[in-house]
Motif scaffolding. Structure first.
Motif, PDB file in Angstrom:
ATOM      1  N   GLN A  53       0.845  -1.181   0.000  1.00 32.83           N
ATOM      2  CA  GLN A  53       0.000   0.000   0.000  1.00 32.83           C
ATOM      3  C   GLN A  53       0.882   1.232   0.000  1.00 32.83           C
ATOM      4  N   VAL A  54       0.308   2.331  -0.441  1.00 30.11           N
ATOM      5  CA  VAL A  54       0.985   3.618  -0.402  1.00 30.11           C
ATOM      6  C   VAL A  54      -0.086   4.674  -0.132  1.00 30.11           C
ATOM      7  N   LYS A  55       0.244   5.650   0.699  1.00 30.87           N
ATOM      8  CA  LYS A  55      -0.701   6.722   1.014  1.00 30.87           C
ATOM      9  C   LYS A  55      -0.777   7.693  -0.156  1.00 30.87           C
ATOM     10  N   VAL A  56      -1.990   7.944  -0.600  1.00 27.73           N
ATOM     11  CA  VAL A  56      -2.192   8.897  -1.682  1.00 27.73           C
ATOM     12  C   VAL A  56      -1.735  10.282  -1.235  1.00 27.73           C
ATOM     13  N   SER A  57      -1.872  10.587   0.040  1.00 32.07           N
ATOM     14  CA  SER A  57      -1.518  11.910   0.558  1.00 32.07           C
ATOM     15  C   SER A  57      -0.024  12.229   0.429  1.00 32.07           C
ATOM     16  N   LEU A  58       0.807  11.225   0.153  1.00 34.34           N
ATOM     17  CA  LEU A  58       2.230  11.473  -0.060  1.00 34.34           C
ATOM     18  C   LEU A  58       2.494  12.103  -1.429  1.00 34.34           C
ATOM     19  N   PHE A  59       1.494  12.068  -2.311  1.00 34.08           N
ATOM     20  CA  PHE A  59       1.646  12.524  -3.686  1.00 34.08           C
ATOM     21  C   PHE A  59       0.779  13.748  -3.929  1.00 34.08           C
ATOM     22  N   GLU A  60       1.018  14.409  -5.053  1.00 31.62           N
ATOM     23  CA  GLU A  60       0.257  15.610  -5.377  1.00 31.62           C
ATOM     24  C   GLU A  60      -1.182  15.302  -5.781  1.00 31.62           C
ATOM     25  N   ASP A 116       8.505 -10.798  -3.458  1.00 28.52           N
ATOM     26  CA  ASP A 116       9.210 -10.697  -2.175  1.00 28.52           C
ATOM     27  C   ASP A 116      10.002  -9.398  -2.041  1.00 28.52           C
ATOM     28  N   ASP A 117      10.327  -8.763  -3.171  1.00 28.77           N
ATOM     29  CA  ASP A 117      11.120  -7.533  -3.172  1.00 28.77           C
ATOM     30  C   ASP A 117      10.261  -6.283  -3.321  1.00 28.77           C
ATOM     31  N   LEU A 118       8.949  -6.443  -3.352  1.00 27.27           N
ATOM     32  CA  LEU A 118       8.039  -5.342  -3.647  1.00 27.27           C
ATOM     33  C   LEU A 118       8.122  -4.215  -2.623  1.00 27.27           C
ATOM     34  N   THR A 119       8.106  -4.527  -1.351  1.00 23.23           N
ATOM     35  CA  THR A 119       8.140  -3.487  -0.313  1.00 23.23           C
ATOM     36  C   THR A 119       9.439  -2.694  -0.374  1.00 23.23           C
ATOM     37  N   ASN A 120      10.566  -3.384  -0.522  1.00 17.68           N
ATOM     38  CA  ASN A 120      11.846  -2.683  -0.625  1.00 17.68           C
ATOM     39  C   ASN A 120      11.897  -1.813  -1.873  1.00 17.68           C
ATOM     40  N   ALA A 121      11.340  -2.289  -2.978  1.00 17.59           N
ATOM     41  CA  ALA A 121      11.321  -1.516  -4.219  1.00 17.59           C
ATOM     42  C   ALA A 121      10.479  -0.255  -4.044  1.00 17.59           C
ATOM     43  N   ASN A 161       9.870   1.354  -1.184  1.00 20.42           N
ATOM     44  CA  ASN A 161      10.580   2.261  -0.287  1.00 20.42           C
ATOM     45  C   ASN A 161      11.732   2.964  -0.994  1.00 20.42           C
ATOM     46  N   GLN A 162      12.464   2.218  -1.810  1.00 23.23           N
ATOM     47  CA  GLN A 162      13.582   2.803  -2.551  1.00 23.23           C
ATOM     48  C   GLN A 162      13.073   3.839  -3.551  1.00 23.23           C
ATOM     49  N   LYS A 163      11.988   3.508  -4.238  1.00 20.13           N
ATOM     50  CA  LYS A 163      11.416   4.417  -5.232  1.00 20.13           C
ATOM     51  C   LYS A 163      10.905   5.696  -4.565  1.00 20.13           C
ATOM     52  N   LEU A 164      10.274   5.572  -3.397  1.00 17.46           N
ATOM     53  CA  LEU A 164       9.823   6.752  -2.655  1.00 17.46           C
ATOM     54  C   LEU A 164      11.019   7.622  -2.274  1.00 17.46           C
ATOM     55  N   GLN A 165      12.070   6.987  -1.785  1.00  9.91           N
ATOM     56  CA  GLN A 165      13.272   7.707  -1.373  1.00  9.91           C
ATOM     57  C   GLN A 165      13.916   8.420  -2.566  1.00  9.91           C
ATOM     58  N   GLU A 166      13.986   7.742  -3.709  1.00 10.45           N
ATOM     59  CA  GLU A 166      14.558   8.342  -4.915  1.00 10.45           C
ATOM     60  C   GLU A 166      13.777   9.567  -5.368  1.00 10.45           C
ATOM     61  N   GLN A 167      12.472   9.559  -5.103  1.00  7.79           N
ATOM     62  CA  GLN A 167      11.626  10.688  -5.493  1.00  7.79           C
ATOM     63  C   GLN A 167      11.581  11.768  -4.415  1.00  7.79           C
ATOM     64  N   GLY A 168      12.327  11.557  -3.328  1.00  7.44           N
ATOM     65  CA  GLY A 168      12.381  12.542  -2.255  1.00  7.44           C
ATOM     66  C   GLY A 168      11.120  12.602  -1.419  1.00  7.44           C
ATOM     67  N   ILE A 169      10.378  11.513  -1.377  1.00 10.77           N
ATOM     68  CA  ILE A 169       9.141  11.466  -0.602  1.00 10.77           C
ATOM     69  C   ILE A 169       9.449  10.888   0.766  1.00 10.77           C
ATOM     70  N   ASP A 170       9.195  11.687   1.807  1.00  2.41           N
ATOM     71  CA  ASP A 170       9.463  11.283   3.182  1.00  2.41           C
ATOM     72  C   ASP A 170       8.261  10.528   3.732  1.00  2.41           C
ATOM     73  N   THR A 171       8.459   9.287   4.088  1.00  2.00           N
ATOM     74  CA  THR A 171       7.356   8.466   4.598  1.00  2.00           C
ATOM     75  C   THR A 171       7.368   8.354   6.110  1.00  2.00           C
ATOM     76  N   LYS A 172       8.372   8.920   6.743  1.00  2.00           N
ATOM     77  CA  LYS A 172       8.468   8.814   8.199  1.00  2.00           C
ATOM     78  C   LYS A 172       7.604   9.899   8.834  1.00  2.00           C
ATOM     79  N   ALA A 173       6.636   9.475   9.611  1.00  2.00           N
ATOM     80  CA  ALA A 173       5.785  10.431  10.316  1.00  2.00           C
ATOM     81  C   ALA A 173       6.553  11.016  11.494  1.00  2.00           C
ATOM     82  N   PRO A 174       6.277  12.268  11.835  1.00  2.00           N
ATOM     83  CA  PRO A 174       6.949  12.816  13.007  1.00  2.00           C
ATOM     84  C   PRO A 174       6.520  12.039  14.253  1.00  2.00           C
ATOM     85  N   PRO A 175       7.382  11.933  15.258  1.00  2.00           N
ATOM     86  CA  PRO A 175       7.032  11.181  16.446  1.00  2.00           C
ATOM     87  C   PRO A 175       5.811  11.800  17.140  1.00  2.00           C
ATOM     88  N   ALA A 176       4.976  10.961  17.662  1.00  2.00           N
ATOM     89  CA  ALA A 176       3.795  11.426  18.379  1.00  2.00           C
ATOM     90  C   ALA A 176       4.213  12.131  19.665  1.00  2.00           C
TER      91      ALA A 176
END
Length: 108
Positions: free
Chosen positions: A51-58, A82-87, A89-104
């Motif tokens: 899954q991927v959050k739509v809110s990460l994109f425009e 088996d490599d889908l999740t890593n792919a 995450n890498q693709k998000l990182q390459e596009q400069g999309i930060d998926t880490k939520a700030p700590p609660a």
């Protein structure tokens, strides 16, 4: 008194399904928007794999394009399930999309 039957409107296919194809082994591959969440999901034979959050994109279309590209790699056999999740995450990182939520914030 009963009124006229209500017609149920369906969302256009382009809004609900962003990819519908098969893997090399014949498994069904589907990328669609969840109705109850703002997430795009990928399913193989009905089982959720990513899954991927739509809110990460425009836009939903941009998120759909992102997931379609991964689905196309799966379909072509150049990416293994088996490599889908890593792919992703890498693709998000390459596009400069930060998926880490700030700590609660801690509750006092």
């Amino acid at each position: 008194a009963t009124g006229a039957p209500r017609l149920q409107m369906k969302r256009p296919a382009s809004r609900t399904s962003h990819f519908d194809g098969s893997l090399p082994d014949g498994s069904n591959l589907l990328v669609k928007l969840r109705k109850d969440r703002a997430l795009l999901m990928s399913y193989v034979n009905g089982k959720q794999h990513l899954q991927v959050k739509v809110s990460l994109f425009e836009s939903e279309n941009a998120a759909g394009k992102f997931m379609r590209e991964l689905a196309a790699q799966l379909q072509a056999g150049s990416l293994k399930l088996d490599d889908l999740t890593n792919a992703r995450n890498q693709k998000l990182q390459e596009q400069g999309i930060d998926t880490k939520a700030p700590p609660a914030a801690k509750q006092p």
